[in-house]
Design an enzyme around this catalytic site. Structure first.
Site, PDB file in Angstrom:
ATOM      1  N   ASP A  61       1.212 -38.850   5.683  1.00  0.00           N
ATOM      2  CA  ASP A  61       2.161 -39.808   6.255  1.00  0.00           C
ATOM      3  C   ASP A  61       3.607 -39.389   5.967  1.00  0.00           C
ATOM      4  OD1 ASP A  61       2.977 -42.041   7.574  1.00  0.00           O
ATOM      5  OD2 ASP A  61       2.475 -43.458   5.981  1.00  0.00           O
ATOM      6  N   HIS A  80       6.300 -33.675  12.967  1.00  0.00           N
ATOM      7  CA  HIS A  80       4.897 -33.311  13.214  1.00  0.00           C
ATOM      8  C   HIS A  80       4.742 -31.789  13.272  1.00  0.00           C
ATOM      9  CE1 HIS A  80       4.141 -37.470  13.738  1.00  0.00           C
ATOM     10  NE2 HIS A  80       4.675 -37.581  14.935  1.00  0.00           N
ATOM     11  N   LEU A  84     -14.895 -23.709   2.625  1.00  0.00           N
ATOM     12  CA  LEU A  84     -14.308 -25.052   2.754  1.00  0.00           C
ATOM     13  C   LEU A  84     -14.671 -25.697   4.099  1.00  0.00           C
ATOM     14  CD1 LEU A  84     -12.080 -27.146   1.615  1.00  0.00           C
ATOM     15  CD2 LEU A  84     -10.574 -26.009   3.256  1.00  0.00           C
TER      16      LEU A  84
HETATM   17  C1  FPP Z   1       1.931 -39.757  10.104  1.00  0.00           C
HETATM   18  O1  FPP Z   1       3.335 -39.660  10.026  1.00  0.00           O
HETATM   19  C2  FPP Z   1       1.396 -38.583  10.755  1.00  0.00           C
HETATM   20  C3  FPP Z   1       0.719 -38.566  11.928  1.00  0.00           C
HETATM   21  C4  FPP Z   1       0.383 -39.757  12.713  1.00  0.00           C
HETATM   22  C5  FPP Z   1       0.284 -37.294  12.524  1.00  0.00           C
HETATM   23  C6  FPP Z   1      -0.382 -36.340  11.585  1.00  0.00           C
HETATM   24  C7  FPP Z   1      -0.283 -34.984  12.129  1.00  0.00           C
HETATM   25  C8  FPP Z   1      -0.045 -33.893  11.393  1.00  0.00           C
HETATM   26  C9  FPP Z   1       0.085 -33.935   9.926  1.00  0.00           C
HETATM   27  C10 FPP Z   1       0.121 -32.578  12.057  1.00  0.00           C
HETATM   28  C11 FPP Z   1      -0.997 -31.623  11.809  1.00  0.00           C
HETATM   29  C12 FPP Z   1      -1.935 -31.613  12.912  1.00  0.00           C
HETATM   30  C13 FPP Z   1      -2.906 -30.696  13.068  1.00  0.00           C
HETATM   31  C14 FPP Z   1      -3.809 -30.812  14.220  1.00  0.00           C
HETATM   32  C15 FPP Z   1      -3.112 -29.577  12.147  1.00  0.00           C
HETATM   33  P1  FPP Z   1       4.219 -40.705  10.824  1.00  0.00           P
HETATM   34  O2  FPP Z   1       4.547 -40.115  12.139  1.00  0.00           O
HETATM   35  O3  FPP Z   1       3.521 -42.019  10.897  1.00  0.00           O
HETATM   36  O4  FPP Z   1       5.489 -40.778   9.907  1.00  0.00           O
HETATM   37  P2  FPP Z   1       6.409 -42.065   9.679  1.00  0.00           P
HETATM   38  O5  FPP Z   1       5.544 -43.092   8.983  1.00  0.00           O
HETATM   39  O6  FPP Z   1       7.488 -41.530   8.789  1.00  0.00           O
HETATM   40  O7  FPP Z   1       6.897 -42.514  11.002  1.00  0.00           O
END
Ligand code: FPP
Length: 253
Positions: A33, A50, A144
């Site tokens: 997150d 992202h 893994l």
């Molecule tokens: C949460 O941060 C993150 C997500 C909803 C997306 C997770 C995706 C990745 C970590 C990229 C990696 C992907 C792959 C396929 C390897 P948020 O956007 O909710 O952050 P915020 O709470 O600060 O808005």
């Protein structure tokens, strides 16, 4: 004049011998997150967060291999994330392709098996295709297990399991009396996998957000204020040290 590309061999990651840790999680789950906040702090669009997150995913895989963690389940997209603005959803759906384009050779080199949990059929065709290709290429690997929770929701998973279970009872394939925790678990996306030993959530939020509701019943939780794109090996190691110090009682004494 033709230019010869330098010969590039992927890094083979070695499992560390003689660490200070007496135990490591067999199955580690992570809620990654804080990508949006990381980008905002830098005056960048949310998708920049992202994008940065992908390299952190691969570094986390490398560290998991080093510490001999066997299963890594990453929350990449929830059933609720469809509510985000269309351009962000579209971008998130293209990430598996970008990630695998860059890192699949290294994952193969390191004997990683790729799997997913979630409503796979609900994903766009292009996303399914690229993930299926990676699953196929890695299906015989026994290192893994890199398990992407994508289009995943804990309540959705439980409802789906209940419906299938009810159908099997109705069709007389299963007796209601025979249903216990282990039978029920087989109806979940995680069928066959042990429950996570440790859950890490980054970014300071301390909630489950519909992640692995059944499976996290006895897991240890570890939270850090670090935003996912800043997560690194030092912070990962802190989590492992704290996990090592936890005494797990599973309701016993
Ligand atoms: C949460 O941060 C993150 C997500 C909803 C997306 C997770 C995706 C990745 C970590 C990229 C990696 C992907 C792959 C396929 C390897 P948020 O956007 O909710 O952050 P915020 O709470 O600060 O808005």
């Amino acid at each position: 004049m033709s230019m010869k590309l330098p010969f590039f061999k992927n890094k083979q990651i070695k499992v560390l011998k003689n660490t200070e840790l007496s135990k490591v999680p067999h199955h580690l789950a992570i809620i990654m997150d804080g990508n949006g906040r990381w980008a905002k702090k830098r005056g960048l669009p949310r998708i920049a967060g992202h994008k940065a997150a992908m390299d952190v995913v691969q570094n986390t895989v490398r560290t998991a291999i080093k510490y001999d963690i066997k299963i890594l389940t990453l929350f990449t997209f929830s059933t609720e994330n469809w509510k985000r603005p269309r351009p962000e959803v579209d971008f998130l759906m293209k990430l598996p392709k970008e990630f695998l384009h860059v890192y699949l050779p290294e994952l193969i080199e390191n004997n990683v098996r790729i799997e997913t949990i979630g409503d796979f059929e609900g994903l766009p065709e292009g996303t399914k295709k690229v993930i299926n290709h990676a699953k196929e290429k890695t299906r015989n690997n026994d290192g893994l297990l890199l398990n992407f929770a994508i289009n995943y929701g804990g309540r959705f998973e439980i409802m789906k399991a209940v419906k299938q279970l009810a159908a099997d009872i109705e069709n007389k394939e299963l007796q209601a009396d025979a249903v216990d925790e282990s039978v029920f678990s087989r109806y979940l996306f995680t069928n066959g996998l042990p429950d996570p030993d440790l859950l890490i959530r980054t970014s300071g939020e301390q909630r489950l957000s519909n992640f692995l509701l059944w499976q996290l019943a006895y897991s240890e939780f570890w939270f850090t204020d670090t935003l996912w794109p800043d997560f690194n090996e030092t912070i990962f190691y802190q989590a492992l040290v704290e996990y090592d110090q936890r005494i797990r009682r599973y309701g016993g004494l």
